[in-house]
Design a protein around this motif. Structure first.
Motif, PDB file in Angstrom:
ATOM      1  N   MET A  66       0.801  -1.188  -0.095  1.00 28.11           N
ATOM      2  CA  MET A  66       0.079  -0.103  -0.116  1.00 28.11           C
ATOM      3  C   MET A  66       0.896   1.345   0.081  1.00 28.11           C
ATOM      4  SD  MET A  66      -2.866   1.144   2.884  1.00 28.11           S
ATOM      5  CE  MET A  66      -4.049   0.064   2.236  1.00 28.11           C
ATOM      6  N   ARG A  67       0.651   2.088  -0.804  1.00 23.24           N
ATOM      7  CA  ARG A  67       1.242   3.453  -0.764  1.00 23.24           C
ATOM      8  C   ARG A  67       1.042   4.402   0.429  1.00 23.24           C
ATOM      9  NH1 ARG A  67      -0.350   6.161  -6.704  1.00 23.24           N
ATOM     10  NH2 ARG A  67      -2.527   5.403  -5.588  1.00 23.24           N
ATOM     11  N   LYS A  68       2.113   4.919   0.965  1.00 19.26           N
ATOM     12  CA  LYS A  68       2.033   5.658   2.407  1.00 19.26           C
ATOM     13  C   LYS A  68       2.092   7.393   1.944  1.00 19.26           C
ATOM     14  CE  LYS A  68       3.467   1.779   4.972  1.00 19.26           C
ATOM     15  NZ  LYS A  68       4.540   1.233   6.104  1.00 19.26           N
ATOM     16  N   ALA A  69       1.372   7.920   2.602  1.00 16.81           N
ATOM     17  CA  ALA A  69       1.484   9.445   2.330  1.00 16.81           C
ATOM     18  C   ALA A  69       1.452  10.095   3.728  1.00 16.81           C
ATOM     19  CB  ALA A  69       0.379   9.871   1.765  1.00 16.81           C
ATOM     20  N   LEU A  70       2.376  11.193   3.737  1.00 19.00           N
ATOM     21  CA  LEU A  70       2.324  12.199   4.980  1.00 19.00           C
ATOM     22  C   LEU A  70       1.706  13.180   4.577  1.00 19.00           C
ATOM     23  CD1 LEU A  70       3.407  12.660   7.644  1.00 19.00           C
ATOM     24  CD2 LEU A  70       5.449  13.520   6.575  1.00 19.00           C
ATOM     25  N   ILE A  71       0.796  13.953   5.243  1.00 19.04           N
ATOM     26  CA  ILE A  71       0.364  15.229   4.830  1.00 19.04           C
ATOM     27  C   ILE A  71       0.845  15.958   6.059  1.00 19.04           C
ATOM     28  CG2 ILE A  71      -1.798  16.619   4.938  1.00 19.04           C
ATOM     29  CD1 ILE A  71      -3.052  14.567   3.656  1.00 19.04           C
ATOM     30  N   ALA A  72       1.598  17.266   6.161  1.00 22.18           N
ATOM     31  CA  ALA A  72       1.733  17.889   7.212  1.00 22.18           C
ATOM     32  C   ALA A  72       1.297  19.361   7.121  1.00 22.18           C
ATOM     33  CB  ALA A  72       3.367  18.345   7.089  1.00 22.18           C
ATOM     34  N   TRP A  73       0.546  19.801   8.028  1.00 24.59           N
ATOM     35  CA  TRP A  73      -0.397  21.102   7.868  1.00 24.59           C
ATOM     36  C   TRP A  73      -0.032  22.129   8.993  1.00 24.59           C
ATOM     37  CZ3 TRP A  73      -3.434  22.847  11.851  1.00 24.59           C
ATOM     38  CH2 TRP A  73      -3.706  22.090  12.912  1.00 24.59           C
ATOM     39  N   GLY A  74      -0.008  23.306   8.662  1.00 26.10           N
ATOM     40  CA  GLY A  74       0.279  24.343   9.782  1.00 26.10           C
ATOM     41  C   GLY A  74       0.279  25.843   8.983  1.00 26.10           C
ATOM     42  N   GLY A  75       1.264  26.551   9.693  1.00 21.78           N
ATOM     43  CA  GLY A  75       1.467  28.025   9.312  1.00 21.78           C
ATOM     44  C   GLY A  75       0.150  28.779   9.198  1.00 21.78           C
ATOM     45  N   TRP A  76       0.180  29.753   8.456  1.00 25.02           N
ATOM     46  CA  TRP A  76      -1.077  30.801   8.383  1.00 25.02           C
ATOM     47  C   TRP A  76      -2.623  30.243   8.250  1.00 25.02           C
ATOM     48  CZ3 TRP A  76      -3.919  33.095   4.110  1.00 25.02           C
ATOM     49  CH2 TRP A  76      -4.826  34.385   4.507  1.00 25.02           C
ATOM     50  N   GLU A  77      -3.229  30.574   9.205  1.00 24.80           N
ATOM     51  CA  GLU A  77      -4.698  29.721   9.210  1.00 24.80           C
ATOM     52  C   GLU A  77      -5.365  30.342   8.149  1.00 24.80           C
ATOM     53  OE1 GLU A  77      -5.783  27.619  11.331  1.00 24.80           O
ATOM     54  OE2 GLU A  77      -3.886  27.166  12.422  1.00 24.80           O
ATOM     55  N   GLY A  78      -5.408  31.533   7.587  1.00 20.46           N
ATOM     56  CA  GLY A  78      -6.420  31.693   6.715  1.00 20.46           C
ATOM     57  C   GLY A  78      -6.648  30.977   5.498  1.00 20.46           C
ATOM     58  N   HIS A  79      -5.439  29.958   5.303  1.00 22.60           N
ATOM     59  CA  HIS A  79      -5.501  29.222   4.206  1.00 22.60           C
ATOM     60  C   HIS A  79      -6.267  27.829   4.632  1.00 22.60           C
ATOM     61  CE1 HIS A  79      -2.349  30.826   1.217  1.00 22.60           C
ATOM     62  NE2 HIS A  79      -3.537  31.122   0.934  1.00 22.60           N
ATOM     63  N   GLU A  80      -6.919  27.752   5.791  1.00 25.26           N
ATOM     64  CA  GLU A  80      -7.444  26.688   6.504  1.00 25.26           C
ATOM     65  C   GLU A  80      -6.536  25.262   6.232  1.00 25.26           C
ATOM     66  OE1 GLU A  80     -11.853  28.463   5.548  1.00 25.26           O
ATOM     67  OE2 GLU A  80     -11.223  26.877   4.717  1.00 25.26           O
ATOM     68  N   PRO A  81      -5.431  25.399   6.940  1.00 27.58           N
ATOM     69  CA  PRO A  81      -4.483  24.246   6.740  1.00 27.58           C
ATOM     70  C   PRO A  81      -5.150  22.940   7.168  1.00 27.58           C
ATOM     71  CG  PRO A  81      -3.569  25.784   8.183  1.00 27.58           C
ATOM     72  CD  PRO A  81      -4.873  26.368   7.622  1.00 27.58           C
ATOM     73  N   GLU A  82      -5.775  23.043   8.422  1.00 24.29           N
ATOM     74  CA  GLU A  82      -6.243  21.641   9.084  1.00 24.29           C
ATOM     75  C   GLU A  82      -7.472  21.080   8.249  1.00 24.29           C
ATOM     76  OE1 GLU A  82      -7.342  19.891  13.296  1.00 24.29           O
ATOM     77  OE2 GLU A  82      -7.361  21.933  13.250  1.00 24.29           O
ATOM     78  N   LYS A  83      -8.385  21.873   8.140  1.00 23.62           N
ATOM     79  CA  LYS A  83      -9.547  21.402   7.184  1.00 23.62           C
ATOM     80  C   LYS A  83      -9.019  21.021   5.885  1.00 23.62           C
ATOM     81  CE  LYS A  83     -13.273  24.120   7.618  1.00 23.62           C
ATOM     82  NZ  LYS A  83     -14.099  24.994   7.365  1.00 23.62           N
ATOM     83  N   CYS A  84      -8.145  21.574   5.206  1.00 22.05           N
ATOM     84  CA  CYS A  84      -7.637  21.045   3.775  1.00 22.05           C
ATOM     85  C   CYS A  84      -6.734  20.037   4.014  1.00 22.05           C
ATOM     86  CB  CYS A  84      -6.695  22.268   3.090  1.00 22.05           C
ATOM     87  SG  CYS A  84      -7.657  23.591   2.762  1.00 22.05           S
ATOM     88  N   SER A  85      -6.191  19.533   4.971  1.00 21.53           N
ATOM     89  CA  SER A  85      -5.564  18.504   5.099  1.00 21.53           C
ATOM     90  C   SER A  85      -6.269  17.404   5.398  1.00 21.53           C
ATOM     91  CB  SER A  85      -4.439  18.453   6.542  1.00 21.53           C
ATOM     92  OG  SER A  85      -5.218  18.443   7.503  1.00 21.53           O
ATOM     93  N   GLU A  86      -7.663  17.538   5.843  1.00 21.70           N
ATOM     94  CA  GLU A  86      -8.560  16.406   6.310  1.00 21.70           C
ATOM     95  C   GLU A  86      -9.271  16.071   4.738  1.00 21.70           C
ATOM     96  OE1 GLU A  86     -11.174  18.172   9.015  1.00 21.70           O
ATOM     97  OE2 GLU A  86      -9.959  17.958  10.545  1.00 21.70           O
ATOM     98  N   ILE A  87      -9.472  17.117   3.844  1.00 19.14           N
ATOM     99  CA  ILE A  87      -9.877  16.743   2.480  1.00 19.14           C
ATOM    100  C   ILE A  87      -9.083  16.155   1.815  1.00 19.14           C
ATOM    101  CG2 ILE A  87     -10.961  17.868   0.487  1.00 19.14           C
ATOM    102  CD1 ILE A  87     -12.008  20.384   2.108  1.00 19.14           C
ATOM    103  N   VAL A  88      -7.688  16.396   1.778  1.00 16.50           N
ATOM    104  CA  VAL A  88      -6.796  15.709   0.984  1.00 16.50           C
ATOM    105  C   VAL A  88      -6.570  14.322   1.408  1.00 16.50           C
ATOM    106  CG1 VAL A  88      -4.297  15.908   0.347  1.00 16.50           C
ATOM    107  CG2 VAL A  88      -5.722  17.940   0.302  1.00 16.50           C
ATOM    108  N   GLY A  89      -6.571  14.318   2.736  1.00 20.11           N
ATOM    109  CA  GLY A  89      -6.444  13.009   3.459  1.00 20.11           C
ATOM    110  C   GLY A  89      -7.596  11.925   2.847  1.00 20.11           C
ATOM    111  N   ALA A  90      -8.617  12.323   3.069  1.00 18.44           N
ATOM    112  CA  ALA A  90      -9.927  11.514   2.726  1.00 18.44           C
ATOM    113  C   ALA A  90      -9.719  11.363   0.916  1.00 18.44           C
ATOM    114  CB  ALA A  90     -11.013  12.184   2.735  1.00 18.44           C
ATOM    115  N   MET A  91      -9.222  12.168   0.168  1.00 18.68           N
ATOM    116  CA  MET A  91      -8.940  12.202  -1.158  1.00 18.68           C
ATOM    117  C   MET A  91      -8.010  10.913  -1.370  1.00 18.68           C
ATOM    118  SD  MET A  91      -8.609  15.150  -3.777  1.00 18.68           S
ATOM    119  CE  MET A  91      -6.975  15.645  -3.231  1.00 18.68           C
ATOM    120  N   LEU A  92      -6.907  11.034  -0.772  1.00 18.26           N
ATOM    121  CA  LEU A  92      -6.204  10.027  -0.869  1.00 18.26           C
ATOM    122  C   LEU A  92      -6.169   8.652  -0.323  1.00 18.26           C
ATOM    123  CD1 LEU A  92      -2.618  12.135   0.033  1.00 18.26           C
ATOM    124  CD2 LEU A  92      -3.453  11.311  -2.470  1.00 18.26           C
TER     125      LEU A  92
END
Length: 213
Positions: free
Chosen positions: A1-27
């Protein structure tokens, strides 16, 4: 199985945590085993070199030298790197080794949130297959880019918000190699709601799969 790491943080205006959840579900839907972490500490993990894909979603912020060195070595060794907007294209502004690997760095978005056109330039590429040029509402990124990037889509500045840029054609989506690793970048995706735009989501999803080892 392919393994992916998503690392989120930085400026909150880009909604990094929410985006990481979307990308995680997509992968995960594409068969990846996904780990989501906050911050840059995960980039120091010796096991980074064994992953299939790394997705940074960290606007601005800082990174330790050892973390960056391990990240760059992992990608050069064959791990895929992929991301979008400021989460990958405006990370670690003082780290030129990172910019060299990504193939570009954000410098401005004249007019902030505006309507603009995304022009597909490589409809023959599997990442862009079946996607026609489309209208988009977001930040129109002006970037400093590597001329060696394989550009898949562009946008043209009309000069409304910076008259001296009228007619400037700017890459929006590209792919490249860094050492043995594949690197994919899309400037689209200011906030999580932009994943509701089918073209934006499809381009990113296909690009991440292309980048993954």
């Amino acid at each position: 199985m392919r393994k992916a790491l998503i690392a989120w943080g930085g400026w909150e205006g880009h909604e990094p945590e929410k985006c990481s959840e979307i990308v995680g579900a997509m992968l995960e839907a594409d068969g990846f085993s996904v780990e989501i972490v906050q911050g840059t500490q995960g980039f120091a993990d010796p096991g980074l070199k064994d992953l299939s894909l790394i997705v940074p979603i960290i606007t601005q912020s800082t990174i330790e030298k050892a973390e960056l060195a391990n990240l760059v070595a992992a990608v050069a060794g064959g791990v895929g790197l992929g991301g979008f907007h400021g989460g990958m294209g405006d990370s670690f502004r003082d780290q030129i080794d990172y910019h060299f690997m990504v193939g570009g760095q954000w410098v401005a978005h004249p007019g902030n949130i505006i309507d603009y056109r995304v022009d597909v330039t490589r409809g023959d590429d599997p990442i862009m297959a079946g996607i026609e040029s489309f209208d988009y509402r977001s930040e129109q990124y002006f970037m400093h880019v590597d001329p060696g990037n394989e550009v898949l889509a562009t946008t043209t500045f009309d000069g409304t918000h910076a008259e001296w840029l009228k007619g400037t054609v700017m890459p929006v989506v590209w792919k490249r190699r860094h050492g043995q690793g594949r690197v994919f970048y899309s400037a689209l995706g200011h906030v999580a709601s932009e994943f509701d735009v089918p073209e934006m989501k499809t381009i990113l999803q296909r690009g991440l799969n292309w980048a993954a080892r």
